[in-house]
Write an enzyme that holds these catalytic residues in place. Structure first.
Site, short mmCIF file in Angstrom:
data_model
loop_
_atom_site.label_atom_id
_atom_site.label_comp_id
_atom_site.label_asym_id
_atom_site.label_seq_id
_atom_site.Cartn_x
_atom_site.Cartn_y
_atom_site.Cartn_z
N CYS A 1 24.99 71.64 63.76
CA CYS A 1 23.56 71.94 63.86
C CYS A 1 22.98 72.35 62.50
O CYS A 1 22.78 71.49 61.66
CB CYS A 1 23.33 73.00 64.94
SG CYS A 1 21.68 72.88 65.64
N HIS B 1 25.80 70.64 69.41
CA HIS B 1 26.82 71.69 69.45
C HIS B 1 28.04 71.21 70.24
O HIS B 1 28.15 71.49 71.43
CB HIS B 1 26.25 72.96 70.09
CG HIS B 1 25.24 73.65 69.25
ND1 HIS B 1 25.59 74.59 68.29
CD2 HIS B 1 23.90 73.53 69.19
CE1 HIS B 1 24.50 75.02 67.70
NE2 HIS B 1 23.45 74.39 68.22
N GLU C 1 30.89 72.30 70.29
CA GLU C 1 31.74 73.40 70.76
C GLU C 1 31.54 73.73 72.24
O GLU C 1 32.45 74.21 72.91
CB GLU C 1 31.53 74.65 69.90
CG GLU C 1 30.16 75.34 70.01
CD GLU C 1 29.11 74.82 69.03
OE1 GLU C 1 29.22 73.65 68.59
OE2 GLU C 1 28.17 75.57 68.73
N1 GLN Z 1 17.75 76.51 62.79
C1 GLN Z 1 17.98 75.13 63.06
C2 GLN Z 1 16.95 74.54 64.01
O1 GLN Z 1 16.29 75.25 64.69
C3 GLN Z 1 19.38 74.91 63.58
C4 GLN Z 1 19.60 75.48 64.93
C5 GLN Z 1 21.04 75.68 65.24
O2 GLN Z 1 21.89 75.66 64.36
N2 GLN Z 1 21.34 75.92 66.50
O3 GLN Z 1 16.80 73.35 64.09
#
Ligand code: GLN
Length: 539
Positions: A387, A516, A518
Site C-alpha cells: 500500500c 493489503h 497480509e
Molecule cells: N496513505 C495511503 C493512502 O491513503 C496508503 C494507505 C495504506 O497504506 N493503507 O492511499
C-alpha cells in the site's frame, strides 16, 4: 438447522488474549468437523475501527466486503481459514445507528424505542443473522472489554436473553487472568472469583473459565476455582503464556476442552483433526535457518507491544511465509525517522535479507522510508511494499530514475509538480467535506496480472482478488515513463485500469502492491507474494 452459540467474555483485565482464545476454541470445534464462525463485538461508539489510530487501537483489519474492523477478526480468519464479512462485526455505534435508522423509517410501528430491549434485540438479530449467513453449527461471539464495564452491559444483556430463550444451545466462557505477585510467588484466584460474581450479577453464569496467566494453573487452584465459581473442575481451563499463539488449540485439547463443550451441547463426539496445525507448530520450533527481515515505517517509536498489534496481519503473514519456506524468522522494527536525522545509518539495512514497508498514512518519517526504498532498489536488497510501501516506491523511482526530483504523493505534498501518486475526484470531495469514516477504497477488488511477470509466477493465476484500504492511487500519466525505465506495471484493476502492482525487472525481488495481501494470508495457506518475498530473501 440448529445454531449454537458460545459467548466469550473477559474478566479481571483486558489484553490477555480473549481474541486468540475465541479463535482457538473455534478452531478445536472446527477440527471436529463442525462449521464454525466468529463474531466480534466492540463496545466503543465508533461505527467501525477505521477512524482509530492503530497505535492506540491496533491494526484495522479489512474484510472482503470492505468493513474496517478490529484486529481480532484477523485472528478468527487465520485460525478458522474463513473469509468473514461485516455481518461478523459490530460496535455500539453501529447497533445504535441501525436502531435509530429503523426508528426514522417507522419500523417500530409507533412504539416508544428504548435502550432496553431494543438495543439488545438488535444485537441478537445481528448475531443470529451472522450465524445464518455462515450456516454455522457453532458461532463464537466475543464481547470486547471486561465484565463490570458500563460499556458492554447491553451486549451481556443480549447474551443473557439468548440464553434464556435457548439455554441448551448457548454457552459462556469467561477468560480471566491469574496474577502471580512477585513477593508471593503464588498464583492468585481471587480476582477471578470476583469477575465471576460480576458476571453473575449480569444474570450470566460461566460454563467455562479460561485461566490466563504466566504459569500453568495447578490442580489445587483448579479445584478452588471450581468450588468458588461454581463450575465443574474440567471446565476450568489453564491457558499459560506460550511462545506461539498457534499452540493454543492443542493446549486446550490436551485438557479435553472440545469434548467437554460437545458434551454440554449434547452433541455426539467426533474425531478431532488438528494434524496439519500441529505440523506447522513443529516447523516453527525445529527449523534451522533464520531469515532476517526489517520492517521500515514510522509508527515504530512507541515500543514493541503496540507495534506488534498495529501490524499483526503483516507479522503473521511473514511468519507463515517463513515457515512454509521451512525457516524461522527474525523481525526487526526500523524507525524510518532515524534515516532522516542520520542518513549514514541507512547502511544498517545491509544486514537484512529483505525489507518490507507496510501500509501507513501521513507525513512523518516518509523521507526516511523513501531513502530505505532507494537503498533496496540500488543495492538489490529484496523489497516488498504494501500500500503506502508501493506508493512510496513509485515516488522514489520517479525522483531518482525518472529524474523528477520533486515527485511526491499528494497526501504529503498537495502542490507537487509531479503527483505520481494522486487522488481521484471522489476522494478529493471526501477529504474536502471531512467525510473520512468508511470512505476509502475498501475491500476486495479484482486485479489482472500481466503474464510472464514475477507476480504472475508467484500467484500462478491471471486474475486475483485482494483487499484494499487506501485513498490515494497511482497516477496513470506516469505509467509509460516508469515502464520504459524498468518499473513494470504487473497488475491493474480490469475495470478502471488502476495500477495495483509494480515490480522491478532487474532485481532479485522488488514488488509493490496497492492492496493489503497480509489480510488474506493464512498460517496453513501463506500468501503467494509473501512466500515469494521470503524465498527471494533466502537467496
Ligand atoms: N496513505 C495511503 C493512502 O491513503 C496508503 C494507505 C495504506 O497504506 N493503507 O492511499
Amino acid at each position: 438447522m440448529k445454531h449454537r452459540y458460545i459467548f466469550v467474555v473477559g474478566g479481571v483485565m483486558s489484553g490477555v488474549g480473549k481474541g486468540v482464545t475465541t479463535a482457538s476454541i473455534g478452531k478445536i470445534l472446527q477440527s471436529r468437523g463442525l462449521n464454525v464462525t466468529a463474531i466480534k463485538i466492540d463496545p466503543y461508539v465508533n461505527v467501525d475501527a477505521g477512524t482509530m489510530n492503530p497505535v492506540e487501537h491496533g491494526e484495522v483489519f479489512v474484510t472482503d466486503d470492505g468493513d474496517e474492523t478490529d484486529q481480532d477478526m484477523g485472528n478468527y480468519e487465520r485460525f478458522l481459514g474463513a473469509d468473514l464479512t461485516s455481518a461478523n462485526y459490530m460496535t455500539t455505534g453501529r447497533v445504535y445507528q441501525t436502531v435509530i435508522q429503523k426508528e426514522r423509517n417507522l419500523e417500530y410501528n409507533g412504539k416508544c424505542v428504548e435502550v432496553v430491549p431494543h438495543i439488545p434485540l438488535e444485537v441478537i438479530r445481528r448475531i443470529k443473522n451472522a450465524s445464518k449467513i455462515a450456516k454455522a453449527d457453532v458461532t463464537m461471539v466475543e464481547v470486547g472489554g471486561t465484565v463490570g464495564e458500563y460499556q458492554n452491559i447491553l451486549f451481556l444483556e443480549a447474551a443473557r436473553m439468548m440464553h434464556l430463550e435457548d439455554p441448551e444451545n448457548v454457552l459462556f466462557v469467561l477468560v480471566s487472568y491469574l496474577p502471580v505477585p512477585k513477593h508471593l510467588g503464588e498464583m492468585k484466584t481471587k480476582p477471578t472469583q470476583y469477575a465471576t460474581r460480576t458476571l453473575n450479577s449480569a444474570g450470566i453464569h460461566p460454563d467455562f473459565i479460561v485461566c490466563r496467566g504466566e504459569q500453568f494453573m495447578d490442580k489445587p487452584r483448579r479445584e478452588k476455582l471450581s468450588v468458588f465459581c461454581n463450575v465443574k473442575p474440567e471446565a476450568v481451563i489453564a491457558a499459560p503464556d506460550v511462545s506461539s499463539i498457534y499452540d493454543i488449540p492443542a493446549l486446550f485439547e490436551a485438557q479435553w476442552l472440545s469434548t467437554t463443550i460437545l458434551k454440554k451441547f449434547r452433541m455426539k463426539p467426533r474425531a478431532s483433526d488438528l494434524r496439519k496445525w500441529k505440523e506447522m507448530a513443529i516447523v516453527q520450533k525445529t527449523a534451522k535457518r533464520t531469515v532476517k527481515i526489517g520492517v521500515v515505517g514510522k509508527y515504530f517509536a512507541t515500543g514493541d507491544y503496540t507495534l506488534s498489534d498495529s501490524y499483526i496481519s503483516v507479522i503473521e503473514a511473514l511468519k507463515a511465509a517463513a515457515w512454509s519456506n521451512k525457516v524461522k524468522i527474525k523481525l526487526d522494527w526500523i524507525n524510518s525517522e532515524d534515516f532522516e536525522t542520520n542518513p549514514k545509518s541507512i547502511a544498517r539495512l545491509k544486514s537484512y535479507d529483505g525489507i518490507l514497508v507496510p501500509g501507513g498514512f501521513g507525513t512523518r518519517g516518509i523521507e526516511g522510508i523513501i531513502a530505505a526504498i532507494r537503498y533496496c532498489r540500488e543495492k538489490k536488497v529484496p523489497y516488498f511494499g504494501l500500500c503506502y510501501g508501493m506508493q512510496l516506491a513509485c515516488v522514489e523511482f520517479a525522483r531518482h530514475v525518472l529524474g523528477k526530483a520533486k515527485a511526491h504523493t499528494v497526501e504529503v505534498d498537495k502542490t507537487t509538480v509531479d503527483p505520481i501518486i494522486h487522488v481521484s475526484p471522489i476522494q478529493l470531495k471526501n477529504i474536502r467535506e471531512n467525510r473520512y469514516g468508511g470512505t476509502m477504497r475498501l475491500g476486495a477488488f479484482d486485479c489482472k496480472v500481466k503474464p510472464g511477470t514475477r507476480t504472475a509466477k508467484a500467484y500462478n493465476a491471471s486474475v486475483i482478488s485482494e483487499r484494499h484500504r487506501h485513498r490515494y492511487e497511482f497516477n496513470n500519466d506516469y505509467a509509460a515513463a516508469i515502464e520504459k525505465k524498468g518499473l513494470m506495471i504487473s497488475g491493474v484493476n480490469p475495470g478502471s485500469g488502476l495500477v495495483e502492482i509494480v515490480e522491478l525487472k532487474d532485481h532479485p525481488f522488488f514488488v509493490g502492491v496497492q492492496f493489503h495481501p497480509e489480510f488474506k494470508s493464512r498460517p496453513l495457506d501463506p500468501h503467494p507474494l509473501f512466500k515469494a518475498f521470503i524465498a527471494a530473501a533466502l537467496k
